[in-house]
Design a protein around this motif. Structure first.
Motif, short mmCIF file in Angstrom:
data_model
loop_
_atom_site.label_atom_id
_atom_site.label_comp_id
_atom_site.label_asym_id
_atom_site.label_seq_id
_atom_site.Cartn_x
_atom_site.Cartn_y
_atom_site.Cartn_z
N THR A 157 0.83 -1.19 0.00
CA THR A 157 0.00 0.00 0.00
C THR A 157 0.87 1.26 0.00
O THR A 157 2.08 1.19 0.25
CB THR A 157 -0.90 0.02 1.24
N LEU A 204 -15.16 1.13 -5.26
CA LEU A 204 -13.74 1.28 -5.61
C LEU A 204 -12.84 0.46 -4.70
O LEU A 204 -13.30 -0.10 -3.70
CB LEU A 204 -13.37 2.76 -5.56
N SER A 221 -8.52 2.82 -0.31
CA SER A 221 -7.98 4.15 -0.59
C SER A 221 -6.49 4.27 -0.27
O SER A 221 -5.88 5.26 -0.63
CB SER A 221 -8.78 5.20 0.18
N ASN A 222 -5.89 3.25 0.37
CA ASN A 222 -4.43 3.32 0.60
C ASN A 222 -3.65 2.58 -0.49
O ASN A 222 -2.50 2.21 -0.28
CB ASN A 222 -4.06 2.81 2.00
N ALA A 231 -6.29 2.29 -6.64
CA ALA A 231 -7.63 2.80 -6.34
C ALA A 231 -7.67 4.32 -6.48
O ALA A 231 -8.60 4.88 -7.05
CB ALA A 231 -8.06 2.37 -4.95
N GLN A 232 -6.64 4.98 -5.97
CA GLN A 232 -6.59 6.44 -6.06
C GLN A 232 -6.56 6.90 -7.51
O GLN A 232 -7.32 7.79 -7.92
CB GLN A 232 -5.36 6.98 -5.33
N GLU A 234 -9.88 6.15 -9.39
CA GLU A 234 -10.96 7.06 -9.00
C GLU A 234 -10.80 8.40 -9.71
O GLU A 234 -11.77 8.97 -10.23
CB GLU A 234 -10.98 7.26 -7.48
N GLN A 235 -9.56 8.88 -9.71
CA GLN A 235 -9.25 10.16 -10.37
C GLN A 235 -9.62 10.11 -11.86
O GLN A 235 -10.29 11.00 -12.38
CB GLN A 235 -7.74 10.36 -10.25
N GLU A 290 -20.73 11.24 -3.53
CA GLU A 290 -19.96 10.49 -2.52
C GLU A 290 -20.83 9.46 -1.78
O GLU A 290 -20.32 8.43 -1.32
CB GLU A 290 -19.31 11.46 -1.53
N ARG A 309 -15.52 2.14 -0.78
CA ARG A 309 -14.11 1.77 -0.97
C ARG A 309 -13.85 0.50 -0.18
O ARG A 309 -14.02 0.49 1.04
CB ARG A 309 -13.18 2.90 -0.53
N GLY A 330 -13.95 -1.28 -8.76
CA GLY A 330 -12.51 -1.06 -8.66
C GLY A 330 -11.68 -2.04 -9.46
O GLY A 330 -10.63 -1.70 -9.98
#
Lengths: 333, 333
Positions: A123, A181, A184-185, A189-190, A193-194, A209, A214, A244
């Protein structure tokens, strides 16, 4: 009887260190002597012990792959091509599961005398890359990046695939969109999402949201989250869930099935990865894919290059993505 | 700076061999000395090199698993529990793919300094077990038996599961039955065919050889064979296909889908193994199952026992089977 290098040395009429040098193809040994040593070794059925070889060369030709979830469908498709490519390069793959804390993991990797490590589930916040750097053990990131230490890495550019996917979804009338998704770590995934939000934004769609979850990259987690999301979503209900990865999407498909929702009539589902099963007629998952085998092979080559040519510049191998329209994406209800 | 056992010896005020004995917990070293050595090692950040340890003890605590197909869904569910159980027993798993001929494989396993091997895809006619026995490397059969050499083995008793499956099928009106079985040079395929024929025989049903195919355990092979079988079968067409394992059954489901046959309305499908995916609502495969994780764990324990207590009697751990009735088995058309 165990045949030792001493026996080979005696038969070939050379010293013991010359035997190991000859079998390692060391340039300090003449071709003629190498030939004599090889013949003697073959005659006696001598197998150079890996332990002995490791002590004399400092290399084990073993590369570790650090994973959290060995039984994820994603990793079962990664392990085989990484293994094959490393074998082709003359290295062996050792799997390590990340069960202990970072310090213990790194000590264990070091104690195993690995030449290098492929970090496949690390991560963003993991201290393992820091420890590896401090202890001088070469490593590469597989399908991710680290935030604390830079290193060679293979990554996917999710943007082109999501642009195609969102365009297809919008053409089919989807505007009320949900997402399950990854954790988040993780850099995957980050980044996904972006890329997804950017692609939606091009069509004026904002991902609410309250319609985002997640979860760990597993079908069980995907199923639970999708079910909870679909049950708790108000009206109008989402007509499409972006997942995700494919494994999470399998879970979302299972959740839809359990809730009595027909896919794609009542709900569309889109994955990420394009695993081989996604293309099966009985699953037929619409998904954003990339060259998984190519990434596996590139990661193997990056770690070997880092070991053999440590001075080379850091490299980030970026894989393009594209969208595969399949049955699970249909017209919005 | 690389800390060596020499540095630890100096700090602890003992000889170098005492350091390695102390860290191996050798009974010849007093508790007091062990404590002193451990403290010195910790203080200096000493990591005993595996290569050095292997040379002094003759053990590497590494166990190989020999597989042909790393990306089979079956093996991805096996590797994780075997890995975990070996780790619990203080051993590490190294995966080896059977790509080369038998002699090369065995030499490679020996050169890797493995303590033992789990044979997970070895065929009945393979000479690898003979070679391993001759070279004195301990091994166990995983989910199979060998015909040339006896060894510890884990196996499934397919009879009870097939008896239940056939009873359920007959109750649903099936009598015209086909089969896409595993490769005939595997003990699993031979044993399952025997158990299936016996169970059918109890209801007076004879499996027509023209409705039987034998293929590698892969979904691609299962799909091709099932398609060819269904297209070439005369009237009355078979209403049910028994598949050699779940992976082959996924292929048969894909074939039915491509042929426009509804499952189970037009065709029923039964698998073997009960992999986690078989229970997913979107697959919902009727199948004969057994305790896969239990077999993985038992195989790990058998190989470790063979290494540590070579004189123990050979053991065959037999796992019972049972039938899971799911959507893909319905009333005969």
């Amino acid at each position: 009887m165990v045949v030792t290098s001493r026996d080979v040395a005696r038969l070939a009429g050379v010293s013991q260190p010359t035997v190991s040098r000859a079998l390692r193809d060391d340039i300090r040994v003449s071709e003629q002597t190498k030939q004599r040593v090889r013949e003697a070794a073959q005659l006696l059925g001598y197998i150079p012990s890996e332990a002995g070889r490791a002590l004399s060369s400092g290399r084990t030709r073993r590369i570790g792959m650090l994973l959290t979830d060995l039984d994820s469908q994603f990793y079962s498709h990664i392990i085989a091509p990484v293994h094959r490519e490393l074998e082709r390069l003359g290295y062996q793959l050792m799997l390590h599961t990340e069960t202990a804390d970072n310090d213990t993991i790194v000590e264990r990797l070091l104690a195993n005398g690995l030449d290098g490590v492929i970090l496949a589930t690390t991560t963003i916040d993991s201290a393992a890359p820091l420890r590896l750097r401090d202890r001088g053990l070469p490593f590469v990131y597989f399908n991710r990046t680290g935030s604390l230490v830079d290193a060679d890495a293979t990554v996917v550019d999710a943007a082109p695939g999501y642009r195609e996917a969102v365009r297809a979804a919008v053409d089919l009338g989807h505007r009320n969109v949900a997402a399950v998704l990854g954790p988040s770590n993780t850099s995957t995934a980050q980044h996904r999402e972006q890329a997804l939000r950017a692609a939606l934004g091009e069509h004026g769609i904002v991902l609410d949201e309250r319609l985002v979850r997640r979860v760990p990259y597993s079908s069980a987690a995907g199923e639970i989250a999708a079910r909870e999301l679909l049950e708790s979503a108000g009206e109008p209900a989402p007509t499409l869930v972006f997942c995700g990865n494919d494994v999470v999407a399998y879970g979302a498909l299972n959740a839809a099935h359990r809730l009595g929702l027909r896919v794609p009539d009542d709900l569309s589902v889109v994955g990420f990865d394009d695993l081989p099963e996604a293309a099966w007629p009985i699953i037929d998952l619409a998904t954003v894919g990339f060259d998984i085998a190519g990434m596996a092979s590139a990661s193997a080559n990056l770690v070997v290059r880092r070991i053999e040519r440590p001075g080379d510049e850091l490299e980030r191998a970026v894989f393009a993505s594209s969208f595969h329209l399949r049955r699970t994406l249909g017209p919005a209800r």
